[in-house]
Design a protein around this motif. Structure first.
Motif, PDB file in Angstrom:
ATOM      1  N   GLN A 181       2.527   1.142 -18.882  1.00  0.00           N
ATOM      2  CA  GLN A 181       1.549   0.928 -17.815  1.00  0.00           C
ATOM      3  C   GLN A 181       2.127   1.429 -16.488  1.00  0.00           C
ATOM      4  OE1 GLN A 181       0.437  -3.159 -17.273  1.00  0.00           O
ATOM      5  NE2 GLN A 181      -1.568  -2.655 -16.432  1.00  0.00           N
ATOM      6  N   THR A 182       1.295   2.103 -15.705  1.00  0.00           N
ATOM      7  CA  THR A 182       1.849   2.704 -14.496  1.00  0.00           C
ATOM      8  C   THR A 182       1.951   1.693 -13.367  1.00  0.00           C
ATOM      9  OG1 THR A 182      -0.291   3.379 -13.672  1.00  0.00           O
ATOM     10  CG2 THR A 182       0.838   4.929 -15.089  1.00  0.00           C
ATOM     11  N   ARG A 183       2.771   2.047 -12.411  1.00  0.00           N
ATOM     12  CA  ARG A 183       2.990   1.202 -11.234  1.00  0.00           C
ATOM     13  C   ARG A 183       2.889   2.038  -9.979  1.00  0.00           C
ATOM     14  NH1 ARG A 183       6.060  -3.417 -13.268  1.00  0.00           N
ATOM     15  NH2 ARG A 183       5.717  -3.131 -15.499  1.00  0.00           N
ATOM     16  N   LYS A 184       2.398   1.401  -8.938  1.00  0.00           N
ATOM     17  CA  LYS A 184       2.276   2.146  -7.678  1.00  0.00           C
ATOM     18  C   LYS A 184       2.136   1.140  -6.559  1.00  0.00           C
ATOM     19  CE  LYS A 184       0.880   5.880  -5.128  1.00  0.00           C
ATOM     20  NZ  LYS A 184       1.213   5.292  -3.833  1.00  0.00           N
ATOM     21  N   SER A 202       0.942   0.845  -2.594  1.00  0.00           N
ATOM     22  CA  SER A 202       0.194   1.663  -1.624  1.00  0.00           C
ATOM     23  C   SER A 202       0.808   1.523  -0.243  1.00  0.00           C
ATOM     24  CB  SER A 202      -1.252   1.209  -1.500  1.00  0.00           C
ATOM     25  OG  SER A 202      -1.812   0.975  -2.733  1.00  0.00           O
ATOM     26  N   VAL A 205       0.521   7.075   3.766  1.00  0.00           N
ATOM     27  CA  VAL A 205       0.330   8.157   2.800  1.00  0.00           C
ATOM     28  C   VAL A 205      -1.002   8.858   3.020  1.00  0.00           C
ATOM     29  CG1 VAL A 205       0.032   8.644   0.348  1.00  0.00           C
ATOM     30  CG2 VAL A 205       1.845   7.125   1.100  1.00  0.00           C
ATOM     31  N   SER A 206      -1.977   8.099   3.529  1.00  0.00           N
ATOM     32  CA  SER A 206      -3.289   8.694   3.764  1.00  0.00           C
ATOM     33  C   SER A 206      -3.437   9.262   5.169  1.00  0.00           C
ATOM     34  CB  SER A 206      -4.384   7.665   3.508  1.00  0.00           C
ATOM     35  OG  SER A 206      -4.293   7.184   2.192  1.00  0.00           O
ATOM     36  N   THR A 261       3.791   8.699  -3.035  1.00  0.00           N
ATOM     37  CA  THR A 261       2.551   9.418  -3.325  1.00  0.00           C
ATOM     38  C   THR A 261       2.183   9.419  -4.793  1.00  0.00           C
ATOM     39  OG1 THR A 261       3.729  11.485  -3.641  1.00  0.00           O
ATOM     40  CG2 THR A 261       2.920  11.037  -1.437  1.00  0.00           C
ATOM     41  N   LEU A 299      -4.438   5.203  -7.992  1.00  0.00           N
ATOM     42  CA  LEU A 299      -4.130   5.053  -6.565  1.00  0.00           C
ATOM     43  C   LEU A 299      -3.918   6.368  -5.832  1.00  0.00           C
ATOM     44  CD1 LEU A 299      -2.116   1.745  -6.540  1.00  0.00           C
ATOM     45  CD2 LEU A 299      -4.085   2.293  -5.096  1.00  0.00           C
ATOM     46  N   PRO A 300      -3.157   7.308  -6.413  1.00  0.00           N
ATOM     47  CA  PRO A 300      -2.989   8.559  -5.676  1.00  0.00           C
ATOM     48  C   PRO A 300      -4.325   9.234  -5.342  1.00  0.00           C
ATOM     49  CG  PRO A 300      -1.386   8.439  -7.438  1.00  0.00           C
ATOM     50  CD  PRO A 300      -2.293   7.270  -7.611  1.00  0.00           C
ATOM     51  N   GLU A 357      -5.796   7.494  -2.426  1.00  0.00           N
ATOM     52  CA  GLU A 357      -5.065   7.814  -1.200  1.00  0.00           C
ATOM     53  C   GLU A 357      -5.454   9.180  -0.665  1.00  0.00           C
ATOM     54  OE1 GLU A 357      -1.111   5.188  -2.382  1.00  0.00           O
ATOM     55  OE2 GLU A 357      -1.118   7.356  -2.657  1.00  0.00           O
ATOM     56  N   LYS A 370      -8.942   9.145   0.719  1.00  0.00           N
ATOM     57  CA  LYS A 370      -8.968   8.538   2.050  1.00  0.00           C
ATOM     58  C   LYS A 370      -8.470   9.532   3.098  1.00  0.00           C
ATOM     59  CE  LYS A 370      -7.345   4.743   4.864  1.00  0.00           C
ATOM     60  NZ  LYS A 370      -6.301   3.757   5.060  1.00  0.00           N
ATOM     61  N   PRO A 408      -3.304   0.534 -13.176  1.00  0.00           N
ATOM     62  CA  PRO A 408      -1.888   0.301 -12.880  1.00  0.00           C
ATOM     63  C   PRO A 408      -1.605  -1.188 -12.698  1.00  0.00           C
ATOM     64  CG  PRO A 408      -2.837   1.883 -11.340  1.00  0.00           C
ATOM     65  CD  PRO A 408      -3.959   1.337 -12.143  1.00  0.00           C
ATOM     66  N   SER A 463      -3.679  -3.703  -4.061  1.00  0.00           N
ATOM     67  CA  SER A 463      -3.750  -2.638  -3.065  1.00  0.00           C
ATOM     68  C   SER A 463      -5.036  -2.768  -2.255  1.00  0.00           C
ATOM     69  CB  SER A 463      -3.716  -1.274  -3.757  1.00  0.00           C
ATOM     70  OG  SER A 463      -4.096  -0.277  -2.841  1.00  0.00           O
ATOM     71  N   LYS A 464      -4.907  -2.553  -0.968  1.00  0.00           N
ATOM     72  CA  LYS A 464      -6.089  -2.615  -0.101  1.00  0.00           C
ATOM     73  C   LYS A 464      -7.142  -1.602  -0.546  1.00  0.00           C
ATOM     74  CE  LYS A 464      -3.593  -2.544   3.770  1.00  0.00           C
ATOM     75  NZ  LYS A 464      -3.265  -2.175   5.142  1.00  0.00           N
ATOM     76  N   LEU A 465      -6.656  -0.474  -1.043  1.00  0.00           N
ATOM     77  CA  LEU A 465      -7.572   0.599  -1.410  1.00  0.00           C
ATOM     78  C   LEU A 465      -8.465   0.238  -2.592  1.00  0.00           C
ATOM     79  CD1 LEU A 465      -5.118   3.602  -1.103  1.00  0.00           C
ATOM     80  CD2 LEU A 465      -6.972   3.017   0.450  1.00  0.00           C
TER      81      LEU A 465
END
Ligand SMILES: Nc1ncnc2c1ncn2[C@@H]1O[C@H](COP(=O)(O)OP(=O)(O)OP(=O)(O)O)[C@@H](O)[C@H]1O
Ligand SMILES: Nc1ncnc2c1ncn2[C@@H]1O[C@H](COP(=O)(O)OP(=O)(O)OP(=O)(O)O)[C@@H](O)[C@H]1O
Ligand SMILES: [Mg+2]
Ligand SMILES: [Mg+2]
Lengths: 239, 314, 307, 234, 379
Positions: free
Chosen positions: C138-141, C143, C147-148, C231, E217-218, E221, E224, E241, E247-249
């Motif tokens: 399972q992926t992790r990230k 925020s 980044v935006s 990212t 998420l990417p 991002e 946005k 994920p 995440s706020k997004l």
């Protein structure tokens, strides 16, 4: 008639001219000495004639056939063989197989026939232990093996680039005698590059001298070794 | 005397292997097929390696063979058996054409180029939606021999025998001298009359044909192909690992390696359902560290020592 | 030699860039350069190892994956920003790289290159699978708002954060170049790369140099891995595609040509995005990568033959 | 004595090459002769730590160096001109020479002075200062190898067949240089070109089949019938 | 003896790993309750390693060596394609928890009456969403969808989604559909810029992406950063994920799916499954493959109970009568699909991330929250 002839042969490496406008010829059965200072272009010259390098300009003819841009393996097949200044054993092949390569690919012999002729050549050079790995050989033996491999090509013209280097005088004498004999028997033209003047004196009838890529002198060793340009550039006080 | 003995051994071994379906069930036969496929790939890869060229294109030619066979059957209505031969010929043809360009490359540059070609094949198959089925691939109307296990096994075995035969020929003929000379020292080889390009081309075309053929056998035995399964990177790395493990530059080495790794991977999976691949990776590491010459190298060394010991005793 | 190679790359690059602007897709350049930065900064440490230790590290991407997970855990545990984590992570990965070198690669240095290839392949599998056991697939990230970060020019809005990668890549190129040509240690590293026995004869500690190069490359990769998590999502297999990409870029630049890696990356990044900008060619964007690699390698070999 | 080798035995794998060598070098120039495969290079490799001794001892300036790794031997003050040259082909002449000194104690300080010496001895190297060593001719590379060893200003200089591939005039110059150097440092040199090297040495050993068969002064060797027939023929 | 269940899943992937764990959970629960017909269940799991040949060998082993009574599991269609020849050969009952591709159905053919496909086919999913959006628009008059944009990953999953979307939404002119592919971060991609550019130009009411959790998420991002704000931002990955909700997004992002922990509120089976899973494994089920695999065991167990035997034909009959109130918040029974006779689930759910939780907004009978519309513009 000349076996091998070059006209205006030139090779430059991005600016540096290593061989410059060299015209020379080699005749049947002669042993020719090629001498000259370090970096004079002797090895490069042999590379050009044997097809390892392609010339920048000039031409090479072998028995009247233009071979200026013929690939190396073709030249080997029509009769030009050579050894290398730095040894080039094929270390994953046995000694006998090393020698067989020359016969199999230059003369299209079957494996059986090639083995036979390789054995004969090795016997002539007094090289034994033919089933050894090349890593077990001494320098003398490796050099003999490389000469044997070149001879297995059954060449008409053979170049030896410092084959006696690193051999003591006993060993050198032995190799000289063999080369002389085989050359005579097979009417082979041999070009010998050496810095040990004793070898050149013993072995050759005619010498050419290269300096900075140019052919500066030609003639019997005795004459050439007295040429002031040769003495200055090459022999120094040592001659 | 000795030669005769080894001939008998080879024939006996072949007979036993051919008779396997008589006493093995569907599961071992299926595992055997997988092992044999990898074995053939490992051997064929090694055949080119004997010239010093490390090809990363095994999976590419395997995949190309798969697609050639599947599409010949599906779009051209070809007989499945004929399609296997067609795939081999097709792979050979592609290798022949590409060979003119890439066989001048050496070392890492050759490896990367073959790898890139494999990716190109994959992307082309993935993007030619109507012709090759796109990312979802193609499903054959039926599989060869209707999935009868022994027959599938024999088909695969046939492919393997052919590969072994060609490899054996490479070992015993002047190909051996040519390829070894090219590997050891090209300059020296050239000066002794070896037409390097010609022998590389022969080796590349022959091994590509074998790889394409194995791909075709695989596709006909499973009845479908997709870009991901046909060009699976495992068909690239595992044969290499197997050959190395068994001992490169020989026919027997890759065979031993394929049996060892192939069976180890299946066995580990059953023993350690979660995490068997960790152990698999560790095995590869350990073998390379402690058996750098591979199994075959080890055996060769042991034999030589024994022979020496024998000689000393005399 | 290296300069000539770079010159060729630059020329092709300019042509592509001009073409991109001609059809008026400024985003081709923007996206292309952002992608290039990422490619280059991952490939450069691999190029360093390949150039000096002569090891094709097939576990390269996995090393970065380890760095990414370390950063992730650190950031989760302490709440710090990945950019702050760069240094500690570089330290950890330097040690990690050094230990992996000592335990495995060092033992295989004398073996043929193929052994090293398969060895690092085994290391790669093991690392991925251990990560898979610990973290699952399972992926992790995490925020991060920055980044935006975005810039508007007229109608055009685009993200600017990813330019950070090209900055990192340029810093790496300049730093390594200075190191390798101006410092004795750097020259010694090159010497070891070319002839380890000769290096030992003049007093260079070969083993230490290899270890150092490995640690240095791992540290660079570690920093890169730290920034990478800003990212990108992370998962056990996240690194593996980058191994092959890096390997390709290095081949395109020519072994030992580190600035060339950056050039090759820009060329590829921009060309890829050029194809992506059109509907008809979008699916083929990946192919440009490989076609270019083959073209450049073949082109060079033909030129090399003539010289 | 600067170098003292006692009862040294070693070889490669299971193959024994040296069978108990005793040899010493003081502030003098010592020659090492022998047929091909006698074990000269092997002896030198053992001194340099490239092959490990099986038995016996190697003492350098009073300390055991038999088990030091090669780079530590070099740093202790032994410089080698290897038979196979062992240069850095992708680095320039300048960098090759610089690295000759960079890793020996206080090496960086002596770089300018040593460079001067080397470039005077081999003017061609000055001309080719920026050329990659890999593209030079065989003899030119030998000069770089000799130059690189001289850069270290060692207490013991070992030369393994330094004249190999060098043109006669340069061979003479190299041996002239050695004659001067031997007043300051210890020199151990192997040669097939015995005639030339006898001019530059004080003593010599003849090794055959991994053992010392003869040890004498230069004059003694020059008169020895065995030496004359085997090594001074051409 | 025991009743043997043979399972093949990709154990290295979170889907298969948790799928097999959930199946074991169901087996344990049933055994604790006394088993079936007085016999205990036994689950034998073999990893398919996401590879066709390995998956096929696993089937051969389970059938011929372990002599299982039933096969279940599966995730990737590519593996299923490899297994089908072996499955056909034996005709054992199969309860498939994966394999969405219509190619699998083609490979099965219409005679495979032993094959029970729990997971919806790709075209089932598409049809279900079309229905979902129709109903949502009817119920909430504020929601108006005309233009749909699909961003799809380049592989088989994305391509199938694109084909289905084009036919189901594009037909009849009700919707205007456009799309663009992207390379998933799961496969080394992760640059969505050029794809988002096309999407932004198109100005969709509904933006849907079909990719993997690594893209979630990417992509947000980058969207946005490009100030791309569709009214509905919808994702259709197989899983999300770790901690996406934090995440706020993530706020108000919609998703397609089959299950979420919020279904515990509307389904007792879901709650039982969820609590049991968390208790047993100390971790949350992360994808719907866990409840689906859990269901597979129960469905089989119920059928054996009903048939009173494990004999294949009898159990097939019993399975055809299945009415299982599954943890997915819906009752599963088997009806015909395009080719095969036994298709289980045909409809999907539309959910929305709200306050860090996935809430079901459609179908209305299992709804846990009202949709928030439009997708909030970036601050
Ligand atoms: N690839 C190359 N690139 C640049 N220069 C080269 C290259 N190869 C050779 N040279 C130069 O060409 C010249 C001739 O070299 P060559 O090896 O032919 O000399 P040689 O006469 O054989 O010398 P030696 O007696 O030292 O072996 C040298 O100055 C050398 O530096
Ligand atoms: N790396 C090696 N592996 C195995 N055997 C070796 C190795 N190097 C040398 N030998 C063997 O050791 C013996 C001695 O070799 P060595 O090189 O020391 O001789 P040498 O006296 O220096 O001769 P030369 O005049 O040829 O340089 C030879 O028989 C050689 O074959
Ligand atoms: Mg020369
Ligand atoms: Mg020696």
């Amino acid at each position: 008639m000349s076996k091998l002839e070059t006209v205006g042969l030139t090779k430059s490496f991005s600016g540096l001219v290593a061989v410059k406008d060299v015209s020379f010829h080699m005749d049947e059965g002669e042993i020719l000495g090629i001498i000259g200072p370090n970096g004079a272009g002797k090895t490069t010259f042999i590379h050009l004639v044997s097809g390892i390098l392609m010339p920048t300009s000039g031409s090479i003819t072998f028995k009247g056939r233009d071979i200026t841009y013929a690939p190396a393996h073709v030249r080997s097949r029509i009769g030009i063989a050579r050894t290398y200044q730095l040894i080039h054993p094929l270390e994953n092949l046995k000694v006998i197989e090393n020698v067989m390569v020359g016969a199999v690919f230059s003369k299209d012999k079957s494996l059986k026939a090639a083995r036979k002729s390789a054995e004969a050549i090795c016997a002539e050079l007094e090289l034994d232990g033919l089933n050894r790995d090349t890593t077990q050989l001494s320098i003398l033996e490796i050099k003999k093996m490389e000469i044997a491999r070149a001879l297995a090509n059954e060449p008409e013209v053979l170049f030896l680039d410092e084959v006696m280097a690193g051999l003591n005088s006993d060993e050198t004498k032995q190799v000289i005698a063999t080369v002389q004999r085989i050359a005579r028997e097979r009417k082979m033209a041999v070009g010998v590059v050496e810095h040990v003047m004793g070898v050149i004196r013993e072995l050759t009838e005619r010498v050419i001298v290269l300096e900075a890529g140019e052919l500066i002198a030609e003639g019997p060793y005795e004459t050439v070794s007295k040429d002031p340009r040769v003495v200055e550039a090459y022999l120094g006080g040592a001659a | 005397m000795k030669l005769k003995g080894s001939y008998i051994a080879v024939v006996a071994a072949a007979a036993i292997v051919i008779a396997f379906p008589a006493f093995l069930g569907a599961y071992p036969l299926n595992v055997a097929r997988s092992v044999m496929t990898y074995m053939a790939l490992a051997i064929s890869w090694d055949m080119l390696l004997r010239s010093g060229q490390i090809s990363f294109g095994i999976a590419g030619l395997f995949g190309l063979g798969s697609y050639a066979s599947a599409l010949a059957v599906l779009r051209g209505g070809m007989n499945p058996f004929a399609s296997v031969l067609f795939a081999a010929a097709f792979a050979a043809l592609v290798a022949f054409a590409l060979g003119f360009a890439i066989l001048r490359l050496r070392a890492m540059y050759f490896s990367i180029t073959t790898l890139a070609l494999m990716e190109i094949f994959r992307i082309v198959m993935q993007n030619l939606h109507d012709f090759s089925g796109g990312p979802e691939g193609v499903v054959l109307p039926k599989i060869i021999f209707d999935g009868y296990s022994p027959a599938l096994y024999w088909l695969c075995l046939g492919g393997l025998f052919l590969t072994i035969g060609v490899s054996w020929y490479f070992e015993k003929s002047k190909m051996h001298l040519a390829l070894t000379a090219i590997r050891n020292d090209e300059t020296s080889a050239r000066s002794n009359g070896v037409n390097i390009f010609k022998y590389l081309l022969i080796a590349f075309v022959a091994t590509s044909a074998l790889q394409g053929m194995m791909g075709a056998i695989q596709v006909q035995s499973y009845g479908f192909t997709t870009p991901d399964t046909a060009f699976d990177a495992n068909f690239l790395m595992l044969p290499m690992a197997m050959a190395l493990l068994g001992g490169i530059h020989s026919t027997i080495g890759p065979m031993a390696g394929a049996v060892l790794l192939g069976i180890a991977s299946e066995w580990l999976k059953l023993k350690i359902p979660y995490g068997h691949l960790v152990v698999y990776g560790v095995i590869i590491i350990l073998v390379i560290l402690f058996m750098p010459q591979g199994l075959f190298g080890l055996a060769r060394k042991a034999m030589r020592n024994r022979r020496k010991a024998g000689a000393n005793n005399e | 030699m290296a300069n000539k190679r770079n010159a060729t790359l630059v020329v092709v690059l300019i042509i592509v860039a001009v073409a991109a602007i001609l059809v008026w897709r400024p985003t081709v350049l923007i996206n292309g350069i952002q992608a290039a930065g990422l490619y280059a900064s991952i490939a450069i440490p691999m190029g360093l190892i390949l150039g000096i230790v002569h090891i094709v590290n097939l576990a390269h991407g996995e090393f970065m994956m380890v760095a990414a997970y370390v950063t992730y855990m650190l950031c989760i545990a302490t709440g710090i920003d990945p950019f702050l984590a760069m240094l500690p992570v570089a330290l950890v990965t330097a040690v990690f790289g050094f230990v992996v070198y000592k335990l495995t690669i060092k033992q295989a240095l004398k073996s043929p290159e193929l052994n090293q290839l398969i060895l690092t392949f085994g290391i790669g599998i093991s690392l991925t699978q251990v990560a898979n056991l610990i973290f699952t697939s399972q992926t992790r990230k995490i925020s991060f708002d920055y980044v935006s970060a975005s810039v508007d020019i007229g109608d055009l809005s685009f993200g600017v954060f990813k330019f950070v990668y090209i900055v990192i890549a340029v810093l790496m190129v300049v730093g390594l170049r200075l190191f390798l040509t101006r410092t004795t240690t750097g020259k010694a590293a090159l010497a070891v790369g070319q002839n380890p026995r000769g290096a030992a004869i003049v007093g260079i500690d070969v083993d230490k140099t290899y270890g150092f190069v490995f640690a240095l490359a791992s540290a660079l990769l570690g920093m890169m891995g730290a920034v990478f998590i800003t990212t990108s999502s992370i998962f056990p297999a996240v690194g593996s595609p980058f191994t092959m990409k890096s390997f390709c870029l290095i081949a395109m630049a020519g072994i030992g040509n580190i600035p060339g890696i950056l050039g090759a990356s820009i060329l590829l990044g921009v060309s890829e995005n050029f194809l992506k900008a059109f509907r008809a060619t979008r699916g083929w964007a990946d192919i440009v990568f490989f076609v270019l690699i083959i073209t450049v390698i073949l082109g060079r070999s033909i030129k090399g033959k003539k010289a | 004595m600067i170098l003292d080798v006692k009862k040294l035995e070693t070889g490669y794998g299971k193959l024994q090459v040296l069978r108990g060598i005793d040899l010493s070098v003081g502030k003098e120039s010592v020659g090492l002769f022998g047929p091909n495969g006698a074990g000269k290079t092997t002896l030198i490799n053992a001194i340099m730590g490239i092959v490990k001794p099986w038995k016996g001892s190697i003492e350098f300036e009073g300390a055991q160096i038999g088990n030091l790794p090669t780079h530590m031997v070099a740093r202790a003050g032994i410089a080698l001109v290897p038979q196979e040259r062992e240069l850095f082909p992708g680095l320039s002449v300048a960098d090759n020479l610089e690295l000759g000194a960079a890793y020996v104690p206080r090496g960086k300080d002596i770089i300018p002075k040593q460079l001067e010496i080397v470039l005077t001895l081999f003017p061609i190297l000055k001309e080719r200062y920026k050329q990659f060593v890999g593209t030079m001719s065989g003899g030119q590379q030998r000069m770089v190898a000799i130059g690189r060893a001289l850069m270290a200003n060692p207490s013991l200089l070992i030369l393994d067949e330094p004249s190999l591939g060098l043109q006669p005039s340069i061979v003479a110059e190299v041996f002239d240089r050695l004659s001067i150097l031997k007043k300051e440092i210890a020199i151990l040199v192997t040669e097939q070109n015995v005639r030339e090297s006898l001019k530059a040495i004080d003593r010599g050993y003849v090794i055959e089949n991994g053992a010392v068969v003869l040890e004498d002064t230069a004059e003694g060797l020059a008169k020895n019938p065995h030496v004359v027939s085997a090594y001074l023929g051409i | 003896g025991t009743i043997k269940i043979g399972g093949t899943w990709p154990l290295g992937d979170i889907t298969g790993k948790q799928g097999s764990m959930a199946a074991q959970q169901a087996v344990d629960e049933i055994n604790a309750a006394g088993g079936i017909l007085g016999r205990q269940l036994e689950l034998i799991v073999v990893d398919d390693e996401l590879k066709a040949d390995k998956g096929a060998a696993a089937v051969e082993k389970l059938v011929t060596v372990d002599k299982v009574d039933v096969l279940m599991g599966g995730m990737a269609s590519g593996v299923a394609l490899g297994q089908i020849p072996a499955m056909k050969k034996y005709g054992k009952i199969v309860l498939a928890t994966g394999a969405a591709s219509y190619k699998v159905e083609e490979a099965l053919g219409s005679d495979a009456n032993w094959y029970f496909h729990l997971h919806p086919w790709d075209y089932n999913q598409g049809a279900s969403y079309a229905q979902g959006w129709d109903e949502i628009q009817q119920k909430y008059s504020a929601v108006k969808i005309k233009k749909i944009f699909l961003a799809y990953e380049e592989g088989a999953f994305g391509k199938a989604s694109w084909d289905a979307t084009k036919t189901l939404f594009g037909a009849g002119g009700r919707y205007v559909v456009d799309g663009a592919s992207f390379k998933s971060a799961a496969l080394g991609g992760g640059d969505y810029g050029s794809m988002l550019e096309v999407a932004k130009e198109f100005k969709p009411d509904l933006f849907l992406w079909a990719g993997y959790d690594a893209d979630a998420l990417p992509m947000l991002e980058q969207a946005k950063a490009m100030r791309f704000t569709p009214k509905i931002y919808l994702g259709a990955p197989p899983g999300w994920p770790v901690g996406f909700g934090t995440s706020k997004l993530s706020e108000n992002v919609m998703l397609y799916g089959m299950w979420a922990p919020s279904i515990n509120e509307v389904s007792a089976t879901s709650k039982k499954f969820y609590d049991g899973f968390v208790k047993k494994y100390k971790t949350e089920p992360a994808t719907y493959f866990a409840p689906l695999s859990y269901s597979a065991v129960y469905i089989y167990a119920d059928a054996v109970k009903l048939a009173g035997t494990t004999e294949t034909q009898a159990v097939i009959k019993a399975l055809e009568a299945t009415k299982y109130a599954s943890p997915l918040g819906q009752t599963i029974s088997f009806t015909a699909s395009n080719i095969i006779k036994h298709q289980g689930i045909k409809n999907q759910k539309i959910l929305q991330w709200q306050n860090g939780r996935m809430e079901v907004i459609w179908p209305f009978e299992s709804m846990t929250a009202k949709p928030v519309y439009p997708f909030p513009k970036w601050k």
